[in-house]
Design an enzyme around this catalytic site. Structure first.
Site, PDB file in Angstrom:
ATOM      1  N   GLY A 186       0.861  -1.200   0.000  1.00 34.51           N
ATOM      2  CA  GLY A 186       0.000   0.000   0.000  1.00 34.51           C
ATOM      3  C   GLY A 186       0.888   1.238   0.000  1.00 34.51           C
ATOM      4  O   GLY A 186       2.069   1.177  -0.331  1.00 34.51           O
ATOM      5  N   GLU A 191       6.017   4.013  -0.248  1.00 35.67           N
ATOM      6  CA  GLU A 191       6.808   5.212   0.058  1.00 35.67           C
ATOM      7  C   GLU A 191       8.101   4.833   0.792  1.00 35.67           C
ATOM      8  O   GLU A 191       9.185   5.297   0.463  1.00 35.67           O
ATOM      9  CB  GLU A 191       5.992   6.211   0.890  1.00 35.67           C
ATOM     10  CG  GLU A 191       4.895   6.902   0.080  1.00 35.67           C
ATOM     11  CD  GLU A 191       4.167   8.021   0.812  1.00 35.67           C
ATOM     12  OE1 GLU A 191       3.388   8.736   0.176  1.00 35.67           O
ATOM     13  OE2 GLU A 191       4.362   8.206   2.049  1.00 35.67           O
ATOM     14  N   HIS A 450       2.557  27.232 -21.268  1.00 34.49           N
ATOM     15  CA  HIS A 450       3.513  26.375 -21.982  1.00 34.49           C
ATOM     16  C   HIS A 450       4.931  26.834 -21.673  1.00 34.49           C
ATOM     17  O   HIS A 450       5.184  28.023 -21.661  1.00 34.49           O
ATOM     18  CB  HIS A 450       3.260  26.472 -23.484  1.00 34.49           C
ATOM     19  CG  HIS A 450       4.264  25.695 -24.284  1.00 34.49           C
ATOM     20  ND1 HIS A 450       4.193  24.328 -24.399  1.00 34.49           N
ATOM     21  CD2 HIS A 450       5.380  26.095 -24.960  1.00 34.49           C
ATOM     22  CE1 HIS A 450       5.210  23.903 -25.145  1.00 34.49           C
ATOM     23  NE2 HIS A 450       5.952  24.962 -25.488  1.00 34.49           N
TER      24      HIS A 450
HETATM   25  P1  FAD Z   1      -3.635  11.279  14.557  1.00 33.50           P
HETATM   26  O1  FAD Z   1      -2.778  12.121  13.701  1.00 33.50           O
HETATM   27  O2  FAD Z   1      -3.257   9.890  14.777  1.00 33.50           O
HETATM   28  O3  FAD Z   1      -3.740  12.051  15.947  1.00 33.50           O
HETATM   29  C1  FAD Z   1      -4.365  11.552  17.070  1.00 33.50           C
HETATM   30  C2  FAD Z   1      -3.644  12.067  18.297  1.00 33.50           C
HETATM   31  O4  FAD Z   1      -4.415  11.735  19.436  1.00 33.50           O
HETATM   32  C3  FAD Z   1      -2.275  11.438  18.514  1.00 33.50           C
HETATM   33  O5  FAD Z   1      -1.277  12.436  18.574  1.00 33.50           O
HETATM   34  C4  FAD Z   1      -2.402  10.684  19.834  1.00 33.50           C
HETATM   35  O6  FAD Z   1      -1.234  10.775  20.624  1.00 33.50           O
HETATM   36  C5  FAD Z   1      -3.548  11.418  20.506  1.00 33.50           C
HETATM   37  N1  FAD Z   1      -4.302  10.608  21.461  1.00 33.50           N
HETATM   38  C6  FAD Z   1      -4.832   9.378  21.272  1.00 33.50           C
HETATM   39  N2  FAD Z   1      -5.513   8.980  22.362  1.00 33.50           N
HETATM   40  C7  FAD Z   1      -5.407   9.987  23.252  1.00 33.50           C
HETATM   41  C8  FAD Z   1      -5.906  10.174  24.569  1.00 33.50           C
HETATM   42  N3  FAD Z   1      -6.666   9.255  25.155  1.00 33.50           N
HETATM   43  N4  FAD Z   1      -5.592  11.320  25.200  1.00 33.50           N
HETATM   44  C9  FAD Z   1      -4.822  12.268  24.608  1.00 33.50           C
HETATM   45  N5  FAD Z   1      -4.344  12.146  23.372  1.00 33.50           N
HETATM   46  C10 FAD Z   1      -4.635  11.024  22.697  1.00 33.50           C
HETATM   47  N6  FAD Z   1      -1.869  11.307   5.264  1.00 33.50           N
HETATM   48  C11 FAD Z   1      -1.852  12.194   4.242  1.00 33.50           C
HETATM   49  O7  FAD Z   1      -2.884  12.803   3.956  1.00 33.50           O
HETATM   50  N7  FAD Z   1      -0.720  12.432   3.529  1.00 33.50           N
HETATM   51  C12 FAD Z   1       0.427  11.785   3.790  1.00 33.50           C
HETATM   52  O8  FAD Z   1       1.441  12.027   3.121  1.00 33.50           O
HETATM   53  C13 FAD Z   1       0.449  10.839   4.849  1.00 33.50           C
HETATM   54  N8  FAD Z   1       1.570  10.171   5.149  1.00 33.50           N
HETATM   55  C14 FAD Z   1       1.569   9.280   6.183  1.00 33.50           C
HETATM   56  C15 FAD Z   1       2.737   8.586   6.444  1.00 33.50           C
HETATM   57  C16 FAD Z   1       2.781   7.667   7.468  1.00 33.50           C
HETATM   58  C17 FAD Z   1       4.070   6.934   7.743  1.00 33.50           C
HETATM   59  C18 FAD Z   1       1.620   7.452   8.274  1.00 33.50           C
HETATM   60  C19 FAD Z   1       1.653   6.487   9.407  1.00 33.50           C
HETATM   61  C20 FAD Z   1       0.459   8.132   8.002  1.00 33.50           C
HETATM   62  C21 FAD Z   1       0.408   9.056   6.951  1.00 33.50           C
HETATM   63  N9  FAD Z   1      -0.747   9.753   6.628  1.00 33.50           N
HETATM   64  C22 FAD Z   1      -0.747  10.638   5.577  1.00 33.50           C
HETATM   65  C23 FAD Z   1      -1.999   9.583   7.386  1.00 33.50           C
HETATM   66  C24 FAD Z   1      -2.169  10.723   8.417  1.00 33.50           C
HETATM   67  O9  FAD Z   1      -1.048  10.749   9.260  1.00 33.50           O
HETATM   68  C25 FAD Z   1      -3.441  10.527   9.226  1.00 33.50           C
HETATM   69  O10 FAD Z   1      -4.544  10.386   8.372  1.00 33.50           O
HETATM   70  C26 FAD Z   1      -3.693  11.717  10.155  1.00 33.50           C
HETATM   71  O11 FAD Z   1      -2.626  11.888  11.038  1.00 33.50           O
HETATM   72  C27 FAD Z   1      -4.998  11.517  10.938  1.00 33.50           C
HETATM   73  O12 FAD Z   1      -5.186  12.562  11.844  1.00 33.50           O
HETATM   74  P2  FAD Z   1      -5.985  12.324  13.214  1.00 33.50           P
HETATM   75  O13 FAD Z   1      -5.911  13.645  13.916  1.00 33.50           O
HETATM   76  O14 FAD Z   1      -7.276  11.720  12.967  1.00 33.50           O
HETATM   77  O15 FAD Z   1      -5.126  11.257  14.021  1.00 33.50           O
HETATM   78  P1  NAD Z   2      -2.998   0.247   3.035  1.00 28.36           P
HETATM   79  O1  NAD Z   2      -4.323  -0.221   3.448  1.00 28.36           O
HETATM   80  O2  NAD Z   2      -2.882   1.395   2.113  1.00 28.36           O
HETATM   81  O3  NAD Z   2      -2.190  -0.954   2.343  1.00 28.36           O
HETATM   82  C1  NAD Z   2      -1.948  -2.173   2.972  1.00 28.36           C
HETATM   83  C2  NAD Z   2      -1.639  -3.231   1.930  1.00 28.36           C
HETATM   84  O4  NAD Z   2      -1.200  -4.410   2.589  1.00 28.36           O
HETATM   85  C3  NAD Z   2      -2.835  -3.606   1.075  1.00 28.36           C
HETATM   86  O5  NAD Z   2      -2.499  -3.475  -0.279  1.00 28.36           O
HETATM   87  C4  NAD Z   2      -3.114  -5.070   1.483  1.00 28.36           C
HETATM   88  O6  NAD Z   2      -3.607  -5.841   0.423  1.00 28.36           O
HETATM   89  C5  NAD Z   2      -1.738  -5.543   1.928  1.00 28.36           C
HETATM   90  N1  NAD Z   2      -1.723  -6.677   2.875  1.00 28.36           N
HETATM   91  C6  NAD Z   2      -2.504  -6.866   3.959  1.00 28.36           C
HETATM   92  N2  NAD Z   2      -2.172  -8.011   4.591  1.00 28.36           N
HETATM   93  C7  NAD Z   2      -1.140  -8.589   3.901  1.00 28.36           C
HETATM   94  C8  NAD Z   2      -0.362  -9.779   4.057  1.00 28.36           C
HETATM   95  N3  NAD Z   2      -0.552 -10.634   5.053  1.00 28.36           N
HETATM   96  N4  NAD Z   2       0.608 -10.043   3.159  1.00 28.36           N
HETATM   97  C9  NAD Z   2       0.832  -9.193   2.130  1.00 28.36           C
HETATM   98  N5  NAD Z   2       0.112  -8.047   1.935  1.00 28.36           N
HETATM   99  C10 NAD Z   2      -0.856  -7.741   2.813  1.00 28.36           C
HETATM  100  O7  NAD Z   2      -2.189   0.528   4.407  1.00 28.36           O
HETATM  101  P2  NAD Z   2      -0.822   1.269   4.708  1.00 28.36           P
HETATM  102  O8  NAD Z   2       0.023   1.363   3.496  1.00 28.36           O
HETATM  103  O9  NAD Z   2      -0.288   0.602   5.918  1.00 28.36           O
HETATM  104  O10 NAD Z   2      -1.303   2.727   5.073  1.00 28.36           O
HETATM  105  C11 NAD Z   2      -2.172   2.969   6.178  1.00 28.36           C
HETATM  106  C12 NAD Z   2      -2.911   4.268   6.029  1.00 28.36           C
HETATM  107  O11 NAD Z   2      -2.041   5.385   6.077  1.00 28.36           O
HETATM  108  C13 NAD Z   2      -3.664   4.342   4.720  1.00 28.36           C
HETATM  109  O12 NAD Z   2      -5.002   4.598   5.011  1.00 28.36           O
HETATM  110  C14 NAD Z   2      -3.041   5.471   3.983  1.00 28.36           C
HETATM  111  O13 NAD Z   2      -4.021   6.229   3.303  1.00 28.36           O
HETATM  112  C15 NAD Z   2      -2.372   6.304   5.060  1.00 28.36           C
HETATM  113  N6  NAD Z   2      -1.148   6.891   4.480  1.00 28.36           N
HETATM  114  C16 NAD Z   2      -1.276   7.834   3.508  1.00 28.36           C
HETATM  115  C17 NAD Z   2      -0.157   8.339   2.897  1.00 28.36           C
HETATM  116  C18 NAD Z   2      -0.307   9.373   1.835  1.00 28.36           C
HETATM  117  O14 NAD Z   2      -1.382   9.928   1.718  1.00 28.36           O
HETATM  118  N7  NAD Z   2       0.724   9.645   1.049  1.00 28.36           N
HETATM  119  C19 NAD Z   2       1.098   7.891   3.246  1.00 28.36           C
HETATM  120  C20 NAD Z   2       1.195   6.921   4.198  1.00 28.36           C
HETATM  121  C21 NAD Z   2       0.054   6.436   4.820  1.00 28.36           C
END
Ligand code: FAD
Ligand code: NAD
Length: 471
Positions: A186, A191, A450
């Site tokens: 995924g 990435e 362009h």
């Molecule tokens: P979160 O960002 O998870 O924030 C929730 C916060 O709540 C956390 O800081 C946590 O510590 C806090 N919390 C939880 N429980 C409690 C509690 N009981 N009391 C106090 N605090 C608490 N999305 C994109 O759109 N573009 C990207 O390029 C992208 N890249 C990503 C790369 C990675 C490696 C990962 C893991 C995710 C990426 N995402 C990306 C997804 C994005 O990070 C999330 O969709 C986004 O952070 C969601 O925001 P949120 O506020 O719902 O949750």
């Molecule tokens: P994902 O759901 O995007 O992808 C997970 C992949 O793992 C799927 O393709 C699935 O078929 C595969 N998979 C599941 N079980 C498996 C197994 N046993 N063996 C082999 N393959 C298996 O999840 P993710 O990449 O972990 O990302 C999590 C979330 O974070 C997503 O919702 C994504 O949108 C968000 N995120 C977004 C960005 C961005 O917007 N650029 C960057 C990072 C993360």
């Protein structure tokens, strides 16, 4: 505020959803408190997600380009060295600059920030275990759950963030692993595979499905990016599931199997990245104290105005329905405050772009071809390859295409899919077009400068309603 005073809004979680809602509430003159346990604002996105991963993607791309893509451009370099420690430092600096920026915005907008873990004591009271020790409680007329998500673990393979890592370990490795295996092709998997492969690791991505890209990516685009990434040196095992894994002295052994049943195989790696998705996070939130339930996937159940079954308790972001994306969380953060304050808000869920920040990038908005087929919706397709775009040619970056899907009768756009340089910026134009209900002809008749990559976007629109000029 005095701790006993009732707030208009208490927010649990200072991630993108929570902090944006807090700032918006402050701007609306509401008395608002945001509780965050991490010790820094910005949640997953700023601390261990979007921001640090994009820093590494950008700088690893530069490194890789200098190493492997400069000679034919007339740039000869010698003695190029990777300083991983400095690359990580640059990443940490971008993170801390942004998280401190959010803290400043809290002050500017009168948001009270409590560093600690919040849990429901009753329907109006949130108990806060303070990070510095001690406990307090806050009461709110409205309470917002914005606790986000965390990594879905792989059964039997414990994440130690050294040999078996999640994305959090993948943005903080101290050395480049010789061999890396990625479970899940995924967005996170691809990435992070890009980052470490560019820095010299031999990376194999194991994906259960026949196509990479995760949910939502158009299959034609997914196949195209897979070819491009393969050319860059990433190995793929699609249609393959990881059955189990064992940590050994040196690394990790993965037992993999064809998804359709076949000959089992083992894969050796120094480091294994688990990237099989994320799950809503509600641990220790005390939902049971107020009788709130989650669905079978752990998501907090809400209505279209983000209300749980207790109407003054609402929920937004990764912890509830919809794509787990920062900009979706941000939109909801604004909308939920508008619902509370004014009674109406707005998020168009049909129009949320997605971007994968590989090189080239993949970006899309609206429906994919497989979505439309499945729903039995008729459509027309227009494509334009970057190999026929003048700017892509001058940049020597011609991989990829723009693809548009439109209603064959009305020409209204249904989906836009791009794999190509700068796709992540280009999709903003597509998103605006979709939001405004544009036809492909509307875009085709809009003058584009362009030579720009955006002309490929215009020509794909021309290809959809009529014919492109340059292909
Ligand atoms: P979160 O960002 O998870 O924030 C929730 C916060 O709540 C956390 O800081 C946590 O510590 C806090 N919390 C939880 N429980 C409690 C509690 N009981 N009391 C106090 N605090 C608490 N999305 C994109 O759109 N573009 C990207 O390029 C992208 N890249 C990503 C790369 C990675 C490696 C990962 C893991 C995710 C990426 N995402 C990306 C997804 C994005 O990070 C999330 O969709 C986004 O952070 C969601 O925001 P949120 O506020 O719902 O949750
Ligand atoms: P994902 O759901 O995007 O992808 C997970 C992949 O793992 C799927 O393709 C699935 O078929 C595969 N998979 C599941 N079980 C498996 C197994 N046993 N063996 C082999 N393959 C298996 O999840 P993710 O990449 O972990 O990302 C999590 C979330 O974070 C997503 O919702 C994504 O949108 C968000 N995120 C977004 C960005 C961005 O917007 N650029 C960057 C990072 C993360």
């Amino acid at each position: 505020y005095a701790t006993e005073a009732e707030r208009d809004l208490v927010i649990i979680g200072g991630g993108v959803a929570g902090y944006v809602a807090a700032i918006k509430a402050g701007q609306e003159g509401m008395k608002v408190t945001c509780i965050e346990k991490r010790g820094a604002l910005g949640g997953t996105c700023l601390n261990v997600g979007c921001i640090p991963s994009k820093s590494l993607l950008n700088n690893s791309h530069l490194y890789h380009q200098i190493m492997h893509d400069s000679k034919h451009r007339g740039i000869e370099v010698g003695d190029v060295k990777l300083n991983l420690k400095q690359m990580m430092k640059a990443k940490d600096q971008s993170v801390s600059g942004l998280t401190k920026g959010v803290e400043f915005l809290f002050k500017k907008n009168g948001v009270e920030y409590l560093k600690g873990t919040g849990s429901f004591q009753d329907e109006h009271t949130v108990k806060v275990q303070l990070n510095d020790g001690g406990e307090t409680s806050v009461t709110g007329k409205n309470i917002l759950i914005a606790t986000g998500s965390d990594v879905t673990p792989f059964p039997g393979l414990e994440i130690d963030e050294k040999k078996v890592i999640s994305s959090t370990g993948a943005i903080a490795l101290e050395e480049v692993p010789k061999k890396m295996a990625v479970i899940g092709g995924g967005i996170i998997g691809l990435e992070m595979a890009s980052v470490w492969s560019r820095l010299g690791s031999e990376v194999t991505v194991v994906e259960f499905l026949d196509v990479i890209g995760g949910p939502g990516m158009d299959t034609e685009i997914a196949k195209s990016i897979q070819k491009i990434l393969k050319k860059q040196g990433i190995n793929f095992k699609t249609g393959t599931k990881v059955v189990s894994g064992d940590k050994t002295g040196e690394g990790v052994k993965l037992n993999v199997d064809s998804a359709k049943g076949g000959k089992p195989e083992t894969l050796d790696a120094d480091v294994v990245l688990v990237a099989i998705g994320r799950r809503p996070y509600t641990a220790n939130l005390g939902l049971e104290n107020i009788g709130l339930e989650v669905d079978e996937r752990g998501r907090v159940i809400i209505d279209s105005e983000y209300r749980t079954k207790i109407p003054h308790i609402r929920c937004v972001g990764d912890v509830t329905f919809g794509p787990m994306l920062a900009h979706k969380a941000e939109e909801e953060g604004v909308a939920v405050v508008e619902y509370i304050k004014k009674g109406y808000g707005h998020v168009n869920y049909g129009c949320i772009p997605a971007v994968m920040y590989t090189f080239p990038e993949v970006a899309w908005v609206g429906q994919s071809e497989q979505d439309l087929k499945k729903a039995g919706v008729k459509y027309r397709v227009g494509t334009f390859p970057f190999s026929a775009n003048s700017r892509a040619k001058t940049n020597l970056d011609t991989d990829g295409l723009v693809k548009m899907l439109a209603d064959p009768e009305t020409d209204r756009l249904l989906g836009i899919h791009i794999v190509g340089p700068n796709a992540g910026e280009m999709i903003a134009e597509g998103t605006l077009a979709l939001e405004y209900g544009a036809s492909s002809e509307d875009i085709a008749r809009t003058c584009h400068a362009h030579p720009t990559l955006a002309e490929a976007f215009k020509e794909a629109a021309m290809a959809t309603y009529s014919k492109p000029i340059h292909f």
